[in-house]
Motif scaffolding. Structure first.
Motif, PDB file in Angstrom:
ATOM      1  N   GLN A   1     132.045  42.827  56.450  1.00  0.00           N
ATOM      2  CA  GLN A   1     132.572  41.461  56.505  1.00  0.00           C
ATOM      3  C   GLN A   1     133.186  41.229  57.881  1.00  0.00           C
ATOM      4  O   GLN A   1     133.584  42.186  58.537  1.00  0.00           O
ATOM      5  CB  GLN A   1     133.664  41.237  55.450  1.00  0.00           C
ATOM      6  N   PRO A   2     133.305  39.942  58.285  1.00  0.00           N
ATOM      7  CA  PRO A   2     133.921  39.677  59.583  1.00  0.00           C
ATOM      8  C   PRO A   2     135.351  40.213  59.645  1.00  0.00           C
ATOM      9  O   PRO A   2     136.094  40.132  58.663  1.00  0.00           O
ATOM     10  CB  PRO A   2     133.908  38.149  59.679  1.00  0.00           C
ATOM     11  N   GLY A   3     135.691  40.772  60.793  1.00  0.00           N
ATOM     12  CA  GLY A   3     137.034  41.292  61.006  1.00  0.00           C
ATOM     13  C   GLY A   3     137.260  41.494  62.491  1.00  0.00           C
ATOM     14  O   GLY A   3     136.393  41.158  63.306  1.00  0.00           O
ATOM     15  N   VAL A   4     138.421  42.025  62.840  1.00  0.00           N
ATOM     16  CA  VAL A   4     138.783  42.197  64.249  1.00  0.00           C
ATOM     17  C   VAL A   4     139.083  43.661  64.535  1.00  0.00           C
ATOM     18  O   VAL A   4     139.944  44.266  63.891  1.00  0.00           O
ATOM     19  CB  VAL A   4     140.009  41.325  64.599  1.00  0.00           C
ATOM     20  N   LEU A   5     138.340  44.224  65.464  1.00  0.00           N
ATOM     21  CA  LEU A   5     138.552  45.618  65.882  1.00  0.00           C
ATOM     22  C   LEU A   5     138.050  45.771  67.315  1.00  0.00           C
ATOM     23  O   LEU A   5     137.058  45.156  67.696  1.00  0.00           O
ATOM     24  CB  LEU A   5     137.782  46.573  64.950  1.00  0.00           C
ATOM     25  N   HIS A   6     138.726  46.631  68.063  1.00  0.00           N
ATOM     26  CA  HIS A   6     138.278  46.981  69.412  1.00  0.00           C
ATOM     27  C   HIS A   6     138.024  45.754  70.282  1.00  0.00           C
ATOM     28  O   HIS A   6     137.055  45.696  71.036  1.00  0.00           O
ATOM     29  CB  HIS A   6     137.016  47.868  69.358  1.00  0.00           C
ATOM     30  N   GLY A   7     138.890  44.764  70.134  1.00  0.00           N
ATOM     31  CA  GLY A   7     138.864  43.652  71.068  1.00  0.00           C
ATOM     32  C   GLY A   7     138.004  42.473  70.691  1.00  0.00           C
ATOM     33  O   GLY A   7     138.003  41.469  71.382  1.00  0.00           O
ATOM     34  N   ASN A   8     137.254  42.574  69.604  1.00  0.00           N
ATOM     35  CA  ASN A   8     136.405  41.428  69.237  1.00  0.00           C
ATOM     36  C   ASN A   8     136.333  41.229  67.736  1.00  0.00           C
ATOM     37  O   ASN A   8     136.581  42.137  66.958  1.00  0.00           O
ATOM     38  CB  ASN A   8     134.988  41.557  69.826  1.00  0.00           C
ATOM     39  N   ARG A   9     135.999  39.979  67.357  1.00  0.00           N
ATOM     40  CA  ARG A   9     135.710  39.718  65.950  1.00  0.00           C
ATOM     41  C   ARG A   9     134.220  39.909  65.731  1.00  0.00           C
ATOM     42  O   ARG A   9     133.393  39.459  66.535  1.00  0.00           O
ATOM     43  CB  ARG A   9     136.113  38.313  65.532  1.00  0.00           C
ATOM     44  N   THR A  10     133.882  40.566  64.633  1.00  0.00           N
ATOM     45  CA  THR A  10     132.499  40.857  64.336  1.00  0.00           C
ATOM     46  C   THR A  10     132.428  41.386  62.906  1.00  0.00           C
ATOM     47  O   THR A  10     133.463  41.572  62.261  1.00  0.00           O
ATOM     48  CB  THR A  10     131.962  41.899  65.351  1.00  0.00           C
ATOM     49  N   TYR A  11     131.222  41.634  62.406  1.00  0.00           N
ATOM     50  CA  TYR A  11     131.110  42.248  61.084  1.00  0.00           C
ATOM     51  C   TYR A  11     131.551  43.709  61.163  1.00  0.00           C
ATOM     52  O   TYR A  11     131.140  44.442  62.070  1.00  0.00           O
ATOM     53  CB  TYR A  11     129.675  42.166  60.565  1.00  0.00           C
ATOM     54  N   LEU A  12     132.384  44.101  60.208  1.00  0.00           N
ATOM     55  CA  LEU A  12     132.933  45.457  60.196  1.00  0.00           C
ATOM     56  C   LEU A  12     132.835  46.046  58.795  1.00  0.00           C
ATOM     57  O   LEU A  12     132.985  45.326  57.806  1.00  0.00           O
ATOM     58  CB  LEU A  12     134.419  45.438  60.565  1.00  0.00           C
ATOM     59  N   LEU A  13     132.644  47.353  58.754  1.00  0.00           N
ATOM     60  CA  LEU A  13     132.780  48.055  57.476  1.00  0.00           C
ATOM     61  C   LEU A  13     134.276  48.217  57.231  1.00  0.00           C
ATOM     62  O   LEU A  13     134.983  48.816  58.044  1.00  0.00           O
ATOM     63  CB  LEU A  13     132.085  49.418  57.534  1.00  0.00           C
ATOM     64  N   GLN A  14     134.759  47.675  56.139  1.00  0.00           N
ATOM     65  CA  GLN A  14     136.199  47.694  55.885  1.00  0.00           C
ATOM     66  C   GLN A  14     136.453  47.498  54.403  1.00  0.00           C
ATOM     67  O   GLN A  14     135.582  47.033  53.674  1.00  0.00           O
ATOM     68  CB  GLN A  14     136.875  46.574  56.680  1.00  0.00           C
ATOM     69  N   ASN A  15     137.667  47.861  53.980  1.00  0.00           N
ATOM     70  CA  ASN A  15     138.002  47.621  52.579  1.00  0.00           C
ATOM     71  C   ASN A  15     138.678  46.251  52.443  1.00  0.00           C
ATOM     72  O   ASN A  15     138.840  45.531  53.421  1.00  0.00           O
ATOM     73  CB  ASN A  15     138.846  48.771  52.007  1.00  0.00           C
ATOM     74  N   GLU A  16     139.068  45.907  51.229  1.00  0.00           N
ATOM     75  CA  GLU A  16     139.595  44.551  51.011  1.00  0.00           C
ATOM     76  C   GLU A  16     140.947  44.341  51.688  1.00  0.00           C
ATOM     77  O   GLU A  16     141.388  43.208  51.859  1.00  0.00           O
ATOM     78  CB  GLU A  16     139.681  44.251  49.511  1.00  0.00           C
ATOM     79  N   ASP A  17     141.613  45.431  52.079  1.00  0.00           N
ATOM     80  CA  ASP A  17     142.890  45.329  52.783  1.00  0.00           C
ATOM     81  C   ASP A  17     142.695  45.253  54.300  1.00  0.00           C
ATOM     82  O   ASP A  17     143.661  45.227  55.059  1.00  0.00           O
ATOM     83  CB  ASP A  17     143.759  46.533  52.412  1.00  0.00           C
ATOM     84  N   GLY A  18     141.431  45.244  54.747  1.00  0.00           N
ATOM     85  CA  GLY A  18     141.190  45.172  56.189  1.00  0.00           C
ATOM     86  C   GLY A  18     141.336  46.507  56.894  1.00  0.00           C
ATOM     87  O   GLY A  18     141.457  46.549  58.122  1.00  0.00           O
ATOM     88  N   GLN A  19     141.349  47.598  56.139  1.00  0.00           N
ATOM     89  CA  GLN A  19     141.348  48.924  56.769  1.00  0.00           C
ATOM     90  C   GLN A  19     139.897  49.295  57.060  1.00  0.00           C
ATOM     91  O   GLN A  19     139.017  49.089  56.226  1.00  0.00           O
ATOM     92  CB  GLN A  19     141.990  49.976  55.845  1.00  0.00           C
TER      93      GLN A  19
END
Lengths: 291, 420
Positions: free
Chosen positions: B301-319
């Motif tokens: 799902q879209p999220g923010v990591l390493h300086g950009n927003r993009t689709y990320l593998l993550q849990n519902e808490d955004g980890q």
């Protein structure tokens, strides 16, 4: 969005502004204690948080655990992972604040962390829930002014201060941008680096705070690399607030080393609060003992 | 956020909020956004430097002298242009589409990564930086970075997850021979994402003299656009070479995708050619349904990591979740923001292939063409094997052979139960 309140109203009504006004009256620096939410387990973390005002914390910064804390050094990285492994989430961190507020309605509490968990939670829902829980301010490390519009207006609408960071790389032009939507206080990251590693020399901090004061009337908190009683006292002579994080969070790791089994962690809690007491005392008397 | 029905790839229009105009190649906007994605989500300490890099890159991009120097090194040092090779035996075996390989594996250092490193090291020099840092997963970007640092006599530190160091020992030794300091990253899950965290931590502490050569089309703006521009030479060459070989554009282009630098490099010059079907193959690991995969667009799902927003593998808490792939180069829980946008507007098809199928692709290419592909590129081969038989004989399919597979022999041997 209701914008009928002026910036001045916000500055005068919140716990943060009240606390800084009181500190100014006492002519002393405030002690800001950072701990990580849910570290090392929910109950122990609650006891630590609830005990901090009694240990002399004028402000509390509560870290929202994140799997990839890019601006943090080893101590706070480890704290984040411990908390997550013990089941912490943004929701449990807000629960922790709610429970704290039952006992303490005075001490300003600022949440510090990274954007992704808030983004997943939903920014509007988050500021709503944070406001109801009794959160006074937010420091989102990876949300610079360029991206802050995603959160800042919603936080402000709920009366939550969106606290800005200035660093040794912030020149005057950059400061203009940083300060354009700052409220509560300005957090000066005193070293180039992550939390809990290098420490800045006194002159550098003095120069930086003087420079910042020429750009803003907001109180200045100084953090990063403040670990010892002497360092805390030195910063407290200069800054409006003195932030200590890694040196507190490390006590959790130490306590777990001594008693790795879950169960009675009261010794760990006491040790951390003793450490907070020692540091807050140093901050409290810094100016009077120097005078 | 762009929405709209799935478009037939022969149609003319792709819906988008603001970049529609006449071209899909004009992104990002001036704040570094590709639709919802991209941006500059970094610590304040880094912001002035990020803005400097953006300014310096913009000036370099328009400077003929910079471009001439880059062209010189790409030709005489990297060995470009590399061939567009007609893989007749595999085409015959698969049946259907005619398969071409773009031979990035023949570049100096054995992968497409050097195209970007050469561009960034010239920029670092232009900015007067004295030290280089980089992250690496499989070690290919680390080797390419260490190589250009040896060539230009700059000290470099490569961050690499302790887990990856263990499974990519030959590349670690190569980097050290080239003079790089390889730092083992033990934080988090000790893989590529943690290596990137530690590289960012280094950068915050060394902003004054250090340049960070990011290896893929991710990170804060301007990196996704800059790395894409340096990799776009792949697609530009394909365009000219296919014209020469067949007198027309290819019908489809396929590439494996982790962060997405080889894929965007070969796709970008064709984004506006609606007749060209673009297919990116994510790593499905043990299968997307098992949760042990690296398919950020399929399972994130879209999220923010390493300086950009993009689709990320993550849990519902955004980890952020751990990625899994047999190929260390695809083992990353995110993807470049431009790909996330191309996914949202449905210009590129994002599919996935398991470890098991990638291994089969690796073997079949080695046996039939005498080309040992990287495990990363083997994902694209495996998908080509599925797709080619469904297409007519006059369908021209280009596959980006992004790297060679010598580095993977230990992994492949152990997966096949052979002890070396």
């Amino acid at each position: 969005m209701s914008l009928d309140k002026t910036d001045q109203d916000y500055a005068m009504t919140g716990r943060i502004a009240k606390r800084f006004a009181a500190l100014k009256h006492e002519n002393r620096s405030g002690f800001v204690a950072f701990i990580t939410g849910g570290d090392p387990d929910p109950e122990t973390a609650q006891q630590i948080l609830d005990g901090l005002p009694g240990a002399g914390a004028d402000f509390i910064e509560l870290g929202m655990p994140f799997s990839d804390p890019m601006a943090d050094g080893p101590a706070i990285q480890a704290a984040s992972l411990r908390a997550l492994q013990a089941g912490a989430s943004l929701k449990t961190t807000l629960d922790q604040v709610r429970r704290f507020r039952i006992k303490d309605s005075e001490t300003p509490l600022i949440l510090m962390g990274y954007y992704n968990p808030l983004y997943r939670y939903g920014v509007e829902n988050f500021v709503q829930d944070a406001s109801q829980a009794g959160v006074d301010g937010l420091i989102i490390v990876d949300l610079p002014p360029e991206e802050a519009h995603e959160l800042h207006p919603f936080a402000r609408e709920k009366g939550i201060d969106f606290i800005r960071l200035a660093t040794p790389t912030s020149d005057s032009a950059r400061l203009g941008k940083i300060l354009s939507d700052a409220s509560g206080f300005l957090y000066y990251v005193s070293v180039l680096g992550v939390t809990g590693t290098a420490s800045a020399p006194e002159q550098a901090i003095q120069d930086a705070v003087t420079h910042l004061k020429s750009h803003t009337d907001l109180p200045i908190a100084v953090g990063f690399g403040i670990k010892t009683v002497d360092q805390a006292a030195m910063v407290a002579r200069i800054a409006d607030a003195t932030v200590v994080g890694s040196a507190l969070v490390e006590r959790v790791a130490l306590g777990l080393d001594k008693a790795p089994q879950a169960g009675d962690r009261s010794a760990l809690v006491q040790d951390l609060l003793d450490q907070a007491q020692t540091l807050s005392h140093a901050v409290r008397i810094a100016r009077s003992s120097a005078a | 956020m762009p929405t709209g029905p799935i478009k037939n790839h022969q149609t003319e229009s792709f819906p988008d909020s603001h970049m529609l105009a006449n071209s899909l190649r004009t992104g990002p906007d001036d704040q570094g956004h590709f639709g919802l994605h991209g941006g500059r989500y970094v610590a304040e300490t880094l912001m002035p430097l990020i803005l400097d890099v953006e300014k310096a890159y913009e000036a370099a991009r328009c400077d003929e002298k910079f471009q001439d120097e880059l062209r010189y090194y790409l030709r005489h040092y990297v060995g470009r242009p590399n061939p567009l090779y007609k893989a007749e035996r595999l085409s015959d075996l698969f049946g259907g589409a005619r398969l071409y390989f773009k031979r990035e594996d023949l570049n100096h250092t054995g992968a497409h990564k050097i195209n970007n490193c050469m561009g960034q090291i010239l920029l670092a020099q232009r900015m007067g930086k004295k030290r280089i840092i980089a992250e690496t997963g499989a070690g290919q970007h680390g080797v390419a970075t260490a190589t250009v640092c040896a060539l230009f006599n700059l000290p470099c530190t490569i961050y690499m997850g302790a887990t990856d160091i263990e499974r990519q020992k030959p590349n670690v030794f190569r980097m050290r021979m080239l003079g790089a300091e390889v730092k083992a990253v033990t934080s988090g899950t000790a893989t590529l994402k943690d290596a990137m965290n530690d590289a960012l931590r280094d950068w915050v502490a060394s902003v004054e003299d250090t340049f960070y050569i990011i290896g893929t089309v991710a990170g804060p703006h301007p990196y996704p656009a800059m790395v894409r521009d340096f990799q776009a030479i792949i697609g530009e060459e394909v365009r000219a070479q296919m014209q020469e070989a067949e007198g027309r554009l290819p019908d489809s282009i396929m590439a494996c995708i982790g962060g997405g630098s080889n894929a965007i490099g070969i796709f970008h010059p064709f984004l506006d050619d609606q007749s060209v079907r673009l297919i990116a193959v994510e790593a499905a690991g043990l299968g997307v349904e098992t949760g042990k995969h690296a398919a950020s667009l399929t399972g994130g799902q879209p999220g923010v990591l390493h300086g950009n927003r993009t689709y990320l593998l993550q849990n519902e808490d955004g980890q952020i979740a751990d990625a899994h792939s047999i190929s260390a180069g695809l083992d990353y829980p995110g993807i470049g923001p431009e790909h996330s946008w191309l996914h949202d507007i449905q210009r590129v098809e994002y599919v996935n292939v398991t470890d098991e199928d990638a291994l089969k692709g690796f073997q079949i290419c080695t046996e039939k063409e005498g080309i040992i592909p990287a495990l990363e590129s083997s994902h694209a081969i495996a998908y080509a094997q599925k797709l080619a038989p469904t297409l007519p004989k006059d369908h021209l399919m280009v596959l980006n052979m992004s790297g060679r597979g010598d580095k993977d022999l230990n992994t492949v041997a152990s997966a096949l139960g052979v002890s070396l």
